[in-house]
Design a protein around this motif. Sequence first.
Motif, short mmCIF file in Angstrom:
data_model
loop_
_atom_site.label_atom_id
_atom_site.label_comp_id
_atom_site.label_asym_id
_atom_site.label_seq_id
_atom_site.Cartn_x
_atom_site.Cartn_y
_atom_site.Cartn_z
N MET A 195 0.84 -1.19 0.00
CA MET A 195 0.00 0.00 0.00
C MET A 195 0.88 1.25 0.00
SD MET A 195 -1.39 0.30 3.90
CE MET A 195 -1.89 1.96 3.67
N TRP A 196 0.30 2.33 -0.54
CA TRP A 196 1.00 3.61 -0.53
C TRP A 196 0.25 4.58 0.36
CZ3 TRP A 196 -1.03 8.10 -3.11
CH2 TRP A 196 -2.14 7.87 -3.91
N PHE A 197 0.99 5.51 0.93
CA PHE A 197 0.36 6.47 1.84
C PHE A 197 1.15 7.78 1.85
CE2 PHE A 197 3.19 3.72 4.15
CZ PHE A 197 3.89 4.54 5.02
N ILE A 198 0.52 8.82 2.34
CA ILE A 198 1.11 10.16 2.37
C ILE A 198 1.17 10.57 3.84
CG2 ILE A 198 0.82 12.56 1.64
CD1 ILE A 198 -0.84 11.39 -0.76
N PRO A 199 2.36 10.50 4.45
CA PRO A 199 2.47 10.82 5.87
C PRO A 199 2.53 12.33 6.17
CG PRO A 199 4.58 10.10 5.05
CD PRO A 199 3.60 9.95 3.92
N TRP A 205 5.60 3.92 0.46
CA TRP A 205 4.90 2.66 0.22
C TRP A 205 5.55 1.58 1.08
CZ3 TRP A 205 7.56 4.60 -4.21
CH2 TRP A 205 8.71 3.91 -4.58
N ARG A 206 4.68 0.71 1.56
CA ARG A 206 5.10 -0.45 2.32
C ARG A 206 4.73 -1.64 1.44
NH1 ARG A 206 2.39 0.49 6.77
NH2 ARG A 206 4.04 1.71 7.69
N ALA A 207 5.70 -2.49 1.15
CA ALA A 207 5.43 -3.60 0.23
C ALA A 207 6.17 -4.86 0.64
CB ALA A 207 5.84 -3.20 -1.19
N LYS A 208 5.62 -5.97 0.19
CA LYS A 208 6.32 -7.25 0.28
C LYS A 208 6.84 -7.54 -1.12
CE LYS A 208 4.18 -9.34 4.19
NZ LYS A 208 3.67 -10.53 4.81
N TRP A 209 8.13 -7.79 -1.21
CA TRP A 209 8.78 -8.05 -2.49
C TRP A 209 9.03 -9.55 -2.61
CZ3 TRP A 209 9.16 -4.32 -6.05
CH2 TRP A 209 8.94 -3.01 -5.62
N TRP A 269 14.73 -14.83 -4.42
CA TRP A 269 15.36 -14.70 -3.11
C TRP A 269 14.39 -15.00 -1.96
CZ3 TRP A 269 14.28 -10.67 -6.43
CH2 TRP A 269 13.22 -9.86 -6.07
N GLY A 270 13.10 -15.11 -2.29
CA GLY A 270 12.08 -15.33 -1.27
C GLY A 270 11.16 -14.12 -1.16
N VAL A 271 10.75 -13.78 0.06
CA VAL A 271 9.85 -12.65 0.30
C VAL A 271 10.53 -11.72 1.31
CG1 VAL A 271 7.58 -11.93 1.13
CG2 VAL A 271 7.82 -14.10 -0.10
N LYS A 272 10.50 -10.44 0.98
CA LYS A 272 11.14 -9.46 1.85
C LYS A 272 10.26 -8.23 1.95
CE LYS A 272 14.62 -6.62 0.64
NZ LYS A 272 15.88 -6.22 0.04
N GLY A 273 9.99 -7.76 3.13
CA GLY A 273 9.20 -6.55 3.33
C GLY A 273 10.08 -5.32 3.39
N SER A 274 9.54 -4.19 2.92
CA SER A 274 10.30 -2.95 3.02
C SER A 274 9.35 -1.76 2.98
CB SER A 274 11.30 -2.83 1.86
OG SER A 274 10.63 -2.57 0.65
#
Length: 176
Positions: free
Chosen positions: A106-110, A117-121, A125-130
């Motif tokens: 999801m994307w947001f405006i702080p 944006w907070r995403a799971k990639w 390599w697997g799954v990585k959150g950032s």
Amino acid sequence: MMLEAWRKSVRGVVFVKRVVGNCLGAAFACSVLVLAFQVPATAKTATKIAEQAHKGTVVPDEGVYQIYQNHSWLWGKKGAGFFAVKQRQFDAWTHDKGKSGYGDGMWFIPGGGKLCWRAKWHGSWGVKGSMTCFEHRQAGKVIYQRKAPDGDWYVFKRLKHGDYVTRKQNRIKAEL
């Protein structure tokens, strides 16, 4: 007679090698000079852009929303991200160093001219959150952007209206 012709041809080859070698040496020297003058020019350009960005005003939250809503940010051949209005869904694909992956979140405006944006990639390599954030400033009609908190400022201009992500993202999902 044949020996004399052979000597002339050898001298000709040596002459040609010397000329070609001198030309290549001159070309290399010119390349070094061009780079020597270009590096300070690039640094001056980056400094000028940073100065202009700092003189600009922070893009208001509504302005950040207008920039990104239902637009795709194209990252060249390395990927793209789509900022859907519906549920502020963020979808992306990436291809770097021969490896493909995709992100969803999801994307947001702080506030303060930022978009995050907070995403799971997902990838081989697997799954990585950032979480990633960018700041925006505007001077006249020019929008400047930098990766928060301390990236370099640059002129921002790679958004296209519409979804340029989902089809490629689905292909990558099918491959993984």
